[in-house]
Write a protein that holds these residues in place. Sequence first.
Motif, PDB file in Angstrom:
ATOM      1  N   ILE A 169       0.822  -1.210   0.000  1.00 31.29           N
ATOM      2  CA  ILE A 169       0.000   0.000   0.000  1.00 31.29           C
ATOM      3  C   ILE A 169       0.859   1.264   0.000  1.00 31.29           C
ATOM      4  O   ILE A 169       0.440   2.317  -0.459  1.00 31.29           O
ATOM      5  CB  ILE A 169      -0.953   0.005   1.216  1.00 31.29           C
ATOM      6  N   TYR A 170       2.092   1.150   0.488  1.00 38.69           N
ATOM      7  CA  TYR A 170       2.923   2.336   0.714  1.00 38.69           C
ATOM      8  C   TYR A 170       3.637   2.824  -0.546  1.00 38.69           C
ATOM      9  O   TYR A 170       3.942   2.042  -1.455  1.00 38.69           O
ATOM     10  CB  TYR A 170       3.969   2.038   1.780  1.00 38.69           C
ATOM     11  N   GLU A 171       3.944   4.107  -0.530  1.00 38.36           N
ATOM     12  CA  GLU A 171       4.756   4.689  -1.596  1.00 38.36           C
ATOM     13  C   GLU A 171       6.134   4.046  -1.584  1.00 38.36           C
ATOM     14  O   GLU A 171       6.726   3.813  -0.520  1.00 38.36           O
ATOM     15  CB  GLU A 171       4.864   6.208  -1.400  1.00 38.36           C
ATOM     16  N   GLU A 172       6.647   3.773  -2.747  1.00 39.73           N
ATOM     17  CA  GLU A 172       7.895   3.014  -2.880  1.00 39.73           C
ATOM     18  C   GLU A 172       9.119   3.807  -2.435  1.00 39.73           C
ATOM     19  O   GLU A 172       9.149   5.032  -2.505  1.00 39.73           O
ATOM     20  CB  GLU A 172       8.064   2.590  -4.342  1.00 39.73           C
ATOM     21  N   ASP A 173      10.119   3.051  -1.949  1.00 33.45           N
ATOM     22  CA  ASP A 173      11.451   3.572  -1.636  1.00 33.45           C
ATOM     23  C   ASP A 173      11.463   4.599  -0.498  1.00 33.45           C
ATOM     24  O   ASP A 173      12.407   5.380  -0.378  1.00 33.45           O
ATOM     25  CB  ASP A 173      12.105   4.180  -2.882  1.00 33.45           C
ATOM     26  N   LYS A 174      10.437   4.586   0.322  1.00 33.77           N
ATOM     27  CA  LYS A 174      10.393   5.470   1.487  1.00 33.77           C
ATOM     28  C   LYS A 174      10.286   4.629   2.754  1.00 33.77           C
ATOM     29  O   LYS A 174      10.055   3.418   2.702  1.00 33.77           O
ATOM     30  CB  LYS A 174       9.213   6.442   1.393  1.00 33.77           C
ATOM     31  N   VAL A 175      10.447   5.280   3.907  1.00 31.44           N
ATOM     32  CA  VAL A 175      10.320   4.610   5.194  1.00 31.44           C
ATOM     33  C   VAL A 175       8.927   4.903   5.753  1.00 31.44           C
ATOM     34  O   VAL A 175       8.489   6.059   5.778  1.00 31.44           O
ATOM     35  CB  VAL A 175      11.406   5.100   6.178  1.00 31.44           C
ATOM     36  N   HIS A 176       8.231   3.854   6.204  1.00 31.76           N
ATOM     37  CA  HIS A 176       6.855   4.015   6.657  1.00 31.76           C
ATOM     38  C   HIS A 176       6.619   3.365   8.014  1.00 31.76           C
ATOM     39  O   HIS A 176       6.945   2.180   8.207  1.00 31.76           O
ATOM     40  CB  HIS A 176       5.889   3.387   5.654  1.00 31.76           C
ATOM     41  N   GLU A 177       6.056   4.128   8.938  1.00 33.85           N
ATOM     42  CA  GLU A 177       5.537   3.565  10.181  1.00 33.85           C
ATOM     43  C   GLU A 177       4.041   3.320   9.992  1.00 33.85           C
ATOM     44  O   GLU A 177       3.478   3.605   8.935  1.00 33.85           O
ATOM     45  CB  GLU A 177       5.828   4.509  11.348  1.00 33.85           C
ATOM     46  N   ASP A 178       3.388   2.809  11.029  1.00 33.62           N
ATOM     47  CA  ASP A 178       1.999   2.374  10.905  1.00 33.62           C
ATOM     48  C   ASP A 178       1.038   3.504  10.538  1.00 33.62           C
ATOM     49  O   ASP A 178       0.011   3.263   9.903  1.00 33.62           O
ATOM     50  CB  ASP A 178       1.542   1.739  12.222  1.00 33.62           C
ATOM     51  N   ASP A 179       1.353   4.716  10.948  1.00 29.62           N
ATOM     52  CA  ASP A 179       0.439   5.828  10.702  1.00 29.62           C
ATOM     53  C   ASP A 179       0.741   6.572   9.405  1.00 29.62           C
ATOM     54  O   ASP A 179       0.136   7.603   9.115  1.00 29.62           O
ATOM     55  CB  ASP A 179       0.458   6.814  11.877  1.00 29.62           C
ATOM     56  N   SER A 180       1.649   6.039   8.597  1.00 31.73           N
ATOM     57  CA  SER A 180       1.980   6.692   7.333  1.00 31.73           C
ATOM     58  C   SER A 180       0.780   6.682   6.389  1.00 31.73           C
ATOM     59  O   SER A 180       0.083   5.670   6.250  1.00 31.73           O
ATOM     60  CB  SER A 180       3.153   5.985   6.655  1.00 31.73           C
ATOM     61  N   THR A 181       0.540   7.800   5.739  1.00 28.84           N
ATOM     62  CA  THR A 181      -0.516   7.883   4.727  1.00 28.84           C
ATOM     63  C   THR A 181       0.080   8.209   3.358  1.00 28.84           C
ATOM     64  O   THR A 181      -0.620   8.674   2.458  1.00 28.84           O
ATOM     65  CB  THR A 181      -1.563   8.950   5.107  1.00 28.84           C
ATOM     66  N   GLN A 182       1.382   7.968   3.224  1.00 29.45           N
ATOM     67  CA  GLN A 182       2.041   8.130   1.924  1.00 29.45           C
ATOM     68  C   GLN A 182       1.844   6.840   1.132  1.00 29.45           C
ATOM     69  O   GLN A 182       2.655   5.921   1.185  1.00 29.45           O
ATOM     70  CB  GLN A 182       3.526   8.425   2.110  1.00 29.45           C
ATOM     71  N   TYR A 183       0.736   6.780   0.418  1.00 27.23           N
ATOM     72  CA  TYR A 183       0.371   5.569  -0.298  1.00 27.23           C
ATOM     73  C   TYR A 183       0.879   5.608  -1.735  1.00 27.23           C
ATOM     74  O   TYR A 183       1.040   6.670  -2.329  1.00 27.23           O
ATOM     75  CB  TYR A 183      -1.144   5.376  -0.295  1.00 27.23           C
ATOM     76  N   GLY A 184       1.104   4.421  -2.291  1.00 25.45           N
ATOM     77  CA  GLY A 184       1.562   4.321  -3.667  1.00 25.45           C
ATOM     78  C   GLY A 184       0.423   4.502  -4.658  1.00 25.45           C
ATOM     79  O   GLY A 184      -0.750   4.618  -4.274  1.00 25.45           O
ATOM     80  N   THR A 185       0.783   4.490  -5.925  1.00 29.43           N
ATOM     81  CA  THR A 185      -0.207   4.666  -6.987  1.00 29.43           C
ATOM     82  C   THR A 185      -0.282   3.444  -7.903  1.00 29.43           C
ATOM     83  O   THR A 185      -1.010   3.461  -8.893  1.00 29.43           O
ATOM     84  CB  THR A 185       0.129   5.911  -7.831  1.00 29.43           C
ATOM     85  N   SER A 186       0.454   2.383  -7.588  1.00 28.95           N
ATOM     86  CA  SER A 186       0.415   1.161  -8.396  1.00 28.95           C
ATOM     87  C   SER A 186      -0.924   0.447  -8.181  1.00 28.95           C
ATOM     88  O   SER A 186      -1.677   0.757  -7.248  1.00 28.95           O
ATOM     89  CB  SER A 186       1.552   0.224  -7.999  1.00 28.95           C
ATOM     90  N   TYR A 187      -1.198  -0.527  -9.033  1.00 27.66           N
ATOM     91  CA  TYR A 187      -2.436  -1.312  -8.872  1.00 27.66           C
ATOM     92  C   TYR A 187      -2.452  -2.018  -7.520  1.00 27.66           C
ATOM     93  O   TYR A 187      -3.479  -2.076  -6.851  1.00 27.66           O
ATOM     94  CB  TYR A 187      -2.565  -2.339  -9.999  1.00 27.66           C
ATOM     95  N   LEU A 188      -1.289  -2.532  -7.115  1.00 23.66           N
ATOM     96  CA  LEU A 188      -1.192  -3.230  -5.838  1.00 23.66           C
ATOM     97  C   LEU A 188      -1.516  -2.290  -4.672  1.00 23.66           C
ATOM     98  O   LEU A 188      -2.235  -2.661  -3.736  1.00 23.66           O
ATOM     99  CB  LEU A 188       0.216  -3.806  -5.667  1.00 23.66           C
ATOM    100  N   ALA A 189      -1.013  -1.067  -4.735  1.00 22.11           N
ATOM    101  CA  ALA A 189      -1.279  -0.090  -3.675  1.00 22.11           C
ATOM    102  C   ALA A 189      -2.751   0.304  -3.638  1.00 22.11           C
ATOM    103  O   ALA A 189      -3.365   0.380  -2.562  1.00 22.11           O
ATOM    104  CB  ALA A 189      -0.407   1.148  -3.876  1.00 22.11           C
TER     105      ALA A 189
END
Length: 293
Positions: free
Chosen positions: A104-124
Amino acid sequence: MRIAVCGANGFIGTQLSQALVLSGHEVVRVGREHFKNPHSLSCSLEGCDVVVNLCGAPILKKWDEIYKHELYVSRIETTKKLLKEIADLEKKPRQFISVSAVGIYEEDKVHEDDSTQYGTSYLALLAKEWEQQASKAEQLGLKTTILRLGVVLGNNGGLVEELKLVFKIGLGAVPSDGKQPFSWVHIDDVLSVFQKAILTENMSGIYNLVAPENVTMKTFMQIFGRIIGKPVWFHVPEAILKIRYGEGAQSLLKGAFVIPRKLEGEGYVFKYNNLDSALKVILNNQRNVRARK
């Protein structure tokens, strides 16, 4: 406690069902056949204290439009059906636990549980809509827990079984340049966290269910090859992976560094927080089983 495990015949579902039974729970195994008949699904859910939603077609396949639709139906539509039948129950479960994915997360970044930086791929986008549907269980008064899984490592299924076959025929290789983040978790930790979620009253909301150690795909493949005793010969070009897996190649080519901050903050201690030791246990156990035979 009576627990419905939906997707009980899958890699995680089979082992979770066994673990719950060994812990003294009554497990109702819900498979694909139940979703074809609303009455059958309703009867399976009736009287359950907890519903666990593990439904979902495998990601590591060749994606065409037909398979992408299957990925969608097996996650989104099954979740909708589950919640529709739960809504109609006279006595509802107290808890709904659903899996999701760190994809679900945006690629190549660091994400904790409350991150809302979501990716745009079909999988995300798929994971995002999956979670939106699962969250509707809260509106029915159920304590709702969503577990965002990394790649689950264990015997008898999943990526480990696929890679053992690949290495066995001498085709161990690193996808692309190998720099893509690889978030993983041992199956034993997955089972432990599910049981913790069931038994802990205040464990609700979204959790990253990944090991604390961040590695790259290249590191993962090199450790795997070293432990299994087979070399990693080469890098597989991105173009070849896209021919083999179609759009599904993104699951091998992209990733994010994911941190299980919430689980650790609530006192969970990972049994396997080091990839080398996790793979040694998995792969050496498999060798020991063969030796005993």
